[in-house]
Design an enzyme around this catalytic site. Structure first.
Site, PDB file in Angstrom:
ATOM      1  N   GLU A  31      45.218  16.065  30.475  1.00 16.82           N
ATOM      2  CA  GLU A  31      45.938  16.853  31.475  1.00 16.82           C
ATOM      3  C   GLU A  31      45.020  17.112  32.669  1.00 16.82           C
ATOM      4  O   GLU A  31      44.107  17.932  32.584  1.00 16.82           O
ATOM      5  CB  GLU A  31      46.434  18.169  30.879  1.00 16.82           C
ATOM      6  CG  GLU A  31      47.236  19.031  31.856  1.00 16.82           C
ATOM      7  CD  GLU A  31      48.369  18.248  32.508  1.00 16.82           C
ATOM      8  OE1 GLU A  31      48.260  17.972  33.725  1.00 16.82           O
ATOM      9  OE2 GLU A  31      49.335  17.906  31.802  1.00 16.82           O
ATOM     10  N   ASP A  91      55.943  13.110  35.266  1.00 15.20           N
ATOM     11  CA  ASP A  91      56.456  13.176  36.633  1.00 15.20           C
ATOM     12  C   ASP A  91      57.254  11.903  36.897  1.00 15.20           C
ATOM     13  O   ASP A  91      56.724  10.801  36.774  1.00 15.20           O
ATOM     14  CB  ASP A  91      55.287  13.276  37.617  1.00 15.20           C
ATOM     15  CG  ASP A  91      55.749  13.649  39.023  1.00 15.20           C
ATOM     16  OD1 ASP A  91      56.850  13.212  39.429  1.00 15.20           O
ATOM     17  OD2 ASP A  91      55.010  14.369  39.715  1.00 15.20           O
ATOM     18  N   GLU A  99      61.793  20.819  29.106  1.00 13.74           N
ATOM     19  CA  GLU A  99      63.044  20.453  28.456  1.00 13.74           C
ATOM     20  C   GLU A  99      64.059  21.589  28.556  1.00 13.74           C
ATOM     21  O   GLU A  99      65.250  21.358  28.831  1.00 13.74           O
ATOM     22  CB  GLU A  99      62.792  20.107  26.998  1.00 13.74           C
ATOM     23  CG  GLU A  99      64.043  19.676  26.256  1.00 13.74           C
ATOM     24  CD  GLU A  99      63.737  19.361  24.798  1.00 13.74           C
ATOM     25  OE1 GLU A  99      63.873  18.195  24.417  1.00 13.74           O
ATOM     26  OE2 GLU A  99      63.368  20.289  24.057  1.00 13.74           O
TER      27      GLU A  99
END
Length: 232
Positions: free
Chosen positions: A88, A137, A214
């Site tokens: 990340e 993304d 989500e």
């Protein structure tokens, strides 16, 4: 290629900004103290992955772009004998996961806070049993499609580091990126799509905890897809 925001190296620009809101003092301290203990050192050749974890760890999985780390934290708790590597570059997401790991330590988690392609090129061949790319993304504008992580070159990287029978999992609520991924993976000789019916890719993965991305998609009426591809 673009210059890394920290000036350390050129990246392939599959991610956007590196920072969001200013970190709280505790988060800054964890980035300074805990991240170096968990981060992989890519300046030397990659050792056998088993040497990076406790002896009981025999399988190894990678999550690219773990966001706030919900899935990584959940899966590493469910599978203590699997070593998890999380990537990340977004500092705020990394800080969120570090805060969770500080409160609930995991002995089977290692981290990388830079370009995932750098890590993929560093990993030993056939060393992973799974790769997760969950709600990446989508880079919706056509001129940005080259920045989508799913590409022939990156699938080649996946094929190199996945063991035969290993799985690449991709989840998204953006139809155009789901179709993009299906076309790329079905066109790559190393991967086979695991699906016999629509229910197979509309059903969340076993043990799936959900993510905040989500939840937002569902609130806004978008239907997620959960794709699984097997390394031939």
């Amino acid at each position: 290629m673009t210059e890394d925001a920290r000036g350390s190296r050129a990246t392939e620009a599959f991610f956007g900004r590196r920072r969001g809101k200013t970190l709280r003092p505790r988060q800054e301290a964890l980035v300074d103290r805990l991240l170096p203990r968990l981060a992989l050192d890519l300046t030397a050749g990659a050792p056998p992955l088993a040497t990076l974890f406790d002896p009981e760890v025999t399988d190894f999985r990678l999550e690219i772009g773990f966001g706030g780390g919900e899935q990584l934290l959940h899966e590493s708790g469910r599978h203590p004998k699997t070593g998890f590597i999380g990537v990340e570059p977004f500092v705020n997401g990394m800080a969120k996961l570090l805060s969770a790991l500080d409160e609930n330590p995991r002995r089977n988690v290692r981290l990388h806070d830079d370009d995932a392609t750098e890590l993929l090129d560093w990993l030993p061949p056939a060393s992973l049993t799974g790769i997760d790319l969950l709600y990446p993304d989508p880079w919706p504008k056509r001129r940005h499609w080259k920045r989508r992580f799913v590409s022939r070159s990156n699938l080649g990287r996946f094929a190199r580091v996945l063991r035969p029978g290993g799985r690449f999992r991709f989840a998204s609520d953006i139809d155009s990126y789901v179709n993009w991924t299906l076309l790329h993976c079905r066109g790559h000789p190393a991967f086979a799509w695991e699906a016999a019916s629509a229910a197979d890719w509309r059903t969340p993965y076993e043990g799936w905890p959900g993510t905040r991305y989500e939840a937002k998609a569902l609130r806004e009426g978008r239907v997620p897809a959960y794709l699984t591809f097997t390394r031939r």
